[in-house]
Design an enzyme around this catalytic site. Structure first.
Site, PDB file in Angstrom:
ATOM      1  N   ASP A  34       0.558  -0.871  -0.177  1.00 35.57           N
ATOM      2  CA  ASP A  34       0.338   0.482   0.306  1.00 35.57           C
ATOM      3  C   ASP A  34       0.550   1.638  -0.034  1.00 35.57           C
ATOM      4  O   ASP A  34       1.898   1.363   0.322  1.00 35.57           O
ATOM      5  CB  ASP A  34      -1.254  -0.159   1.695  1.00 35.57           C
ATOM      6  CG  ASP A  34      -1.770   1.019   1.254  1.00 35.57           C
ATOM      7  OD1 ASP A  34      -2.623   1.428   0.650  1.00 35.57           O
ATOM      8  OD2 ASP A  34      -1.683   1.910   2.561  1.00 35.57           O
ATOM      9  N   LEU A  35       0.611   2.830  -0.452  1.00 34.56           N
ATOM     10  CA  LEU A  35       1.433   2.987  -0.273  1.00 34.56           C
ATOM     11  C   LEU A  35       1.260   4.509   0.741  1.00 34.56           C
ATOM     12  O   LEU A  35       1.506   4.905   2.018  1.00 34.56           O
ATOM     13  CB  LEU A  35       0.994   4.456  -1.338  1.00 34.56           C
ATOM     14  CG  LEU A  35       1.748   5.462  -1.745  1.00 34.56           C
ATOM     15  CD1 LEU A  35       2.967   5.556  -1.944  1.00 34.56           C
ATOM     16  CD2 LEU A  35       1.177   6.181  -3.052  1.00 34.56           C
ATOM     17  N   ASP A  36       0.007   4.767   0.718  1.00 33.73           N
ATOM     18  CA  ASP A  36      -0.673   5.903   1.834  1.00 33.73           C
ATOM     19  C   ASP A  36      -0.451   5.328   3.281  1.00 33.73           C
ATOM     20  O   ASP A  36      -1.695   4.555   3.526  1.00 33.73           O
ATOM     21  CB  ASP A  36      -1.624   6.450   1.029  1.00 33.73           C
ATOM     22  CG  ASP A  36      -2.673   7.423   2.415  1.00 33.73           C
ATOM     23  OD1 ASP A  36      -1.635   7.993   3.599  1.00 33.73           O
ATOM     24  OD2 ASP A  36      -3.737   8.142   2.898  1.00 33.73           O
ATOM     25  N   THR A  41       0.388  10.285   3.575  1.00 36.19           N
ATOM     26  CA  THR A  41       0.049  11.864   2.726  1.00 36.19           C
ATOM     27  C   THR A  41      -1.762  11.321   3.602  1.00 36.19           C
ATOM     28  O   THR A  41      -2.878  12.546   2.889  1.00 36.19           O
ATOM     29  CB  THR A  41      -0.477  11.376   1.761  1.00 36.19           C
ATOM     30  OG1 THR A  41      -0.616   9.701   1.007  1.00 36.19           O
ATOM     31  CG2 THR A  41       1.347  11.843   0.313  1.00 36.19           C
ATOM     32  N   LYS A  71      -9.398   5.466   4.966  1.00 46.80           N
ATOM     33  CA  LYS A  71      -8.597   5.007   4.478  1.00 46.80           C
ATOM     34  C   LYS A  71      -8.044   3.859   3.848  1.00 46.80           C
ATOM     35  O   LYS A  71      -8.597   3.143   3.569  1.00 46.80           O
ATOM     36  CB  LYS A  71      -7.706   5.016   5.725  1.00 46.80           C
ATOM     37  CG  LYS A  71      -6.524   6.068   6.913  1.00 46.80           C
ATOM     38  CD  LYS A  71      -6.156   6.262   7.423  1.00 46.80           C
ATOM     39  CE  LYS A  71      -5.676   7.014   8.556  1.00 46.80           C
ATOM     40  NZ  LYS A  71      -4.984   7.286  10.200  1.00 46.80           N
ATOM     41  N   GLY A  72      -7.536   4.231   2.882  1.00 47.81           N
ATOM     42  CA  GLY A  72      -6.848   2.818   2.004  1.00 47.81           C
ATOM     43  C   GLY A  72      -8.933   2.866   0.579  1.00 47.81           C
ATOM     44  O   GLY A  72      -8.670   2.603  -0.089  1.00 47.81           O
ATOM     45  N   ARG A  77     -11.500   7.945  -4.361  1.00 51.70           N
ATOM     46  CA  ARG A  77     -12.428   9.004  -4.076  1.00 51.70           C
ATOM     47  C   ARG A  77     -13.497   9.325  -4.441  1.00 51.70           C
ATOM     48  O   ARG A  77     -14.215  10.292  -2.563  1.00 51.70           O
ATOM     49  CB  ARG A  77     -10.906   9.808  -5.368  1.00 51.70           C
ATOM     50  CG  ARG A  77     -11.228  11.001  -4.596  1.00 51.70           C
ATOM     51  CD  ARG A  77     -10.786  11.670  -6.763  1.00 51.70           C
ATOM     52  NE  ARG A  77      -9.351  11.567  -6.063  1.00 51.70           N
ATOM     53  CZ  ARG A  77      -8.496  11.524  -7.841  1.00 51.70           C
ATOM     54  NH1 ARG A  77      -9.492  12.430  -8.548  1.00 51.70           N
ATOM     55  NH2 ARG A  77      -7.686  10.985  -8.088  1.00 51.70           N
ATOM     56  N   SER A 115      -1.837   0.938  -4.331  1.00 52.61           N
ATOM     57  CA  SER A 115      -2.508   1.616  -4.039  1.00 52.61           C
ATOM     58  C   SER A 115      -3.952   1.547  -3.941  1.00 52.61           C
ATOM     59  O   SER A 115      -4.211   1.858  -5.939  1.00 52.61           O
ATOM     60  CB  SER A 115      -1.876   2.891  -4.098  1.00 52.61           C
ATOM     61  OG  SER A 115      -2.734   4.280  -3.399  1.00 52.61           O
ATOM     62  N   ALA A 116      -4.695   2.317  -4.123  1.00 59.00           N
ATOM     63  CA  ALA A 116      -5.463   3.067  -3.878  1.00 59.00           C
ATOM     64  C   ALA A 116      -6.213   4.005  -4.742  1.00 59.00           C
ATOM     65  O   ALA A 116      -7.342   4.306  -5.117  1.00 59.00           O
ATOM     66  CB  ALA A 116      -7.155   3.120  -3.307  1.00 59.00           C
ATOM     67  N   LYS A 155     -10.119  -1.359  -2.498  1.00 60.24           N
ATOM     68  CA  LYS A 155     -10.588  -2.278  -1.017  1.00 60.24           C
ATOM     69  C   LYS A 155     -11.775  -1.664  -0.600  1.00 60.24           C
ATOM     70  O   LYS A 155     -12.282  -0.027  -0.632  1.00 60.24           O
ATOM     71  CB  LYS A 155      -9.148  -1.424  -0.453  1.00 60.24           C
ATOM     72  CG  LYS A 155      -7.890  -1.690  -1.331  1.00 60.24           C
ATOM     73  CD  LYS A 155      -7.165  -1.188  -0.569  1.00 60.24           C
ATOM     74  CE  LYS A 155      -5.796  -0.642  -1.811  1.00 60.24           C
ATOM     75  NZ  LYS A 155      -4.775  -0.453  -1.028  1.00 60.24           N
ATOM     76  N   GLU A 194       0.040  -3.369   4.315  1.00 59.50           N
ATOM     77  CA  GLU A 194      -1.148  -2.483   4.421  1.00 59.50           C
ATOM     78  C   GLU A 194      -1.365  -1.573   6.173  1.00 59.50           C
ATOM     79  O   GLU A 194      -0.901  -2.182   6.825  1.00 59.50           O
ATOM     80  CB  GLU A 194      -2.387  -3.015   4.472  1.00 59.50           C
ATOM     81  CG  GLU A 194      -3.296  -2.683   3.270  1.00 59.50           C
ATOM     82  CD  GLU A 194      -3.580  -1.279   2.609  1.00 59.50           C
ATOM     83  OE1 GLU A 194      -3.720  -0.414   3.466  1.00 59.50           O
ATOM     84  OE2 GLU A 194      -4.254  -1.448   1.423  1.00 59.50           O
ATOM     85  N   ASP A 195      -1.998  -0.666   5.910  1.00 62.68           N
ATOM     86  CA  ASP A 195      -2.454   0.476   7.164  1.00 62.68           C
ATOM     87  C   ASP A 195      -3.682   0.448   7.611  1.00 62.68           C
ATOM     88  O   ASP A 195      -4.205   1.073   8.209  1.00 62.68           O
ATOM     89  CB  ASP A 195      -1.160   1.930   7.140  1.00 62.68           C
ATOM     90  CG  ASP A 195      -2.354   2.744   6.532  1.00 62.68           C
ATOM     91  OD1 ASP A 195      -2.733   1.605   5.298  1.00 62.68           O
ATOM     92  OD2 ASP A 195      -2.879   3.844   6.483  1.00 62.68           O
TER      93      ASP A 195
HETATM   94  P1  B16 Z   1      -6.494   9.306  -4.550  1.00 58.74           P
HETATM   95  P2  B16 Z   1      -3.862   4.335  -0.390  1.00 58.74           P
HETATM   96  C1  B16 Z   1      -5.813   5.553  -0.414  1.00 58.74           C
HETATM   97  O1  B16 Z   1      -4.120   5.649  -0.491  1.00 58.74           O
HETATM   98  C2  B16 Z   1      -6.020   6.631   0.452  1.00 58.74           C
HETATM   99  O2  B16 Z   1      -5.489   5.856   1.426  1.00 58.74           O
HETATM  100  C3  B16 Z   1      -7.213   6.790   0.145  1.00 58.74           C
HETATM  101  O3  B16 Z   1      -7.667   8.115   1.747  1.00 58.74           O
HETATM  102  C4  B16 Z   1      -7.285   7.682  -1.124  1.00 58.74           C
HETATM  103  O4  B16 Z   1      -8.697   8.191  -0.844  1.00 58.74           O
HETATM  104  C5  B16 Z   1      -7.486   6.755  -2.112  1.00 58.74           C
HETATM  105  O5  B16 Z   1      -5.553   6.037  -1.843  1.00 58.74           O
HETATM  106  C6  B16 Z   1      -7.372   7.233  -3.290  1.00 58.74           C
HETATM  107  O6  B16 Z   1      -6.496   8.430  -3.196  1.00 58.74           O
HETATM  108  O7  B16 Z   1      -7.670  10.635  -4.497  1.00 58.74           O
HETATM  109  O8  B16 Z   1      -5.341  10.209  -4.719  1.00 58.74           O
HETATM  110  O9  B16 Z   1      -6.903   8.417  -5.839  1.00 58.74           O
HETATM  111  O10 B16 Z   1      -3.912   4.282   1.092  1.00 58.74           O
HETATM  112  O11 B16 Z   1      -4.237   2.911  -0.574  1.00 58.74           O
HETATM  113  O12 B16 Z   1      -2.356   3.831  -1.254  1.00 58.74           O
HETATM  114 MG    MG Z   2      -2.867   2.898   3.236  1.00 59.07          MG
END
Ligand code: B16
Ligand code: MG
Length: 224
Positions: A11-13, A19, A47-48, A51, A118-119, A149, A173-174
């Site tokens: 996972d990234l964030d 972030t 989280k995860g 959007r 990552s999402a 996810k 994952e977090d």
């Molecule tokens: P974006 P991850 C997720 O990243 C975030 O945790 C989540 O808060 C965010 O809404 C989602 O990415 C979509 O991100 O708006 O930049 O496409 O934790 O899956 O790395």
């Molecule tokens: Mg995450």
């Protein structure tokens, strides 16, 4: 479970960089514009999560889930993303969470493939800002994932790309939604964060600086 790990899917964030705070800032501001207040506790549920799904959760939280057209929802999500992009433009390699580079180095040295699951549609940009691209053999395109996810599709897509059995993959994952996705993909789940949120994970490290390939390998082997 075979005792060979073929791939790590990160996972990234919240795992590689944090972030989450930027997402929270951008969502709070947007929510305020439409008369909704969100706090850090509610933010855990975002989280995860993708959007649009995040925005839908915010609208529901504020009792406004029926007040906007589909087009308006897209515009609100775009507005949040424009703000978010100005925040992540400032990300640098100093924002890599502690212990992550060492872990990526150790995995690479073991000859195990690495993917980003990552999402976030902004993930390739963030990875570039962090200068971590060279570690990743594959980045799952969040724009192409149909079910985000907690559905396992993100993790399954990475394993299918490498053409390796799901049981030989490790997901890191977090978020609760992410750990559920990894487990439902029949993979070994490494959680980073607090036990009550991540209790479904096979092994939990309180912080990224505690992550260790050796510990992950022995926990993985113990379950083989
Ligand atoms: P974006 P991850 C997720 O990243 C975030 O945790 C989540 O808060 C965010 O809404 C989602 O990415 C979509 O991100 O708006 O930049 O496409 O934790 O899956 O790395
Ligand atoms: Mg995450």
């Amino acid at each position: 479970m075979s005792n060979q790990i073929n791939a790590f899917i990160f996972d990234l964030d919240g795992v590689i960089t944090d972030t989450a705070e930027y997402h929270f800032n951008a969502w709070s501001e947007l929510a305020k514009d439409i008369g909704i207040e969100i706090d850090e506790e509610f933010n855990e549920q975002l989280k995860g999560v993708s959007r649009i799904e995040s925005l839908q959760r915010i609208l529901k939280h504020g009792g406004k889930e029926n007040e906007f057209t589909e087009q308006e929802i897209i515009e609100l999500a775009d507005k949040k993303n424009d703000h978010y992009k100005t925040l992540i433009a400032k990300v640098t390699p100093n924002d890599i969470l502690p212990g992550i580079v060492d872990l990526l180095e150790d995995i690479k040295a073991s000859g195990i493939q690495i993917a980003l699951g990552s999402a976030s549609k902004n993930a390739p940009f963030i990875l570039e800002q962090l200068q971590l691209n060279r570690y990743f053999d594959y980045i799952v395109d969040a724009g192409k994932v149909k079910q985000g996810k907690p559905h396992p599709e993100t993790f399954l897509t990475a394993a299918d790309h490498f053409d390796v059995p799901y049981e030989t993959c490790v997901g890191v994952e977090d978020a609760e939604a992410g750990v559920t996705a990894i487990k439902d993909a029949s993979m070994f789940a490494v959680g980073v964060g607090s036990e009550p949120i991540l209790h479904k994970a096979n092994i939990i490290f309180p912080e990224t600086k505690n992550l260790s390939l050796e510990k992950i390998k022995s926990a993985f082997n113990a379950e083989s």
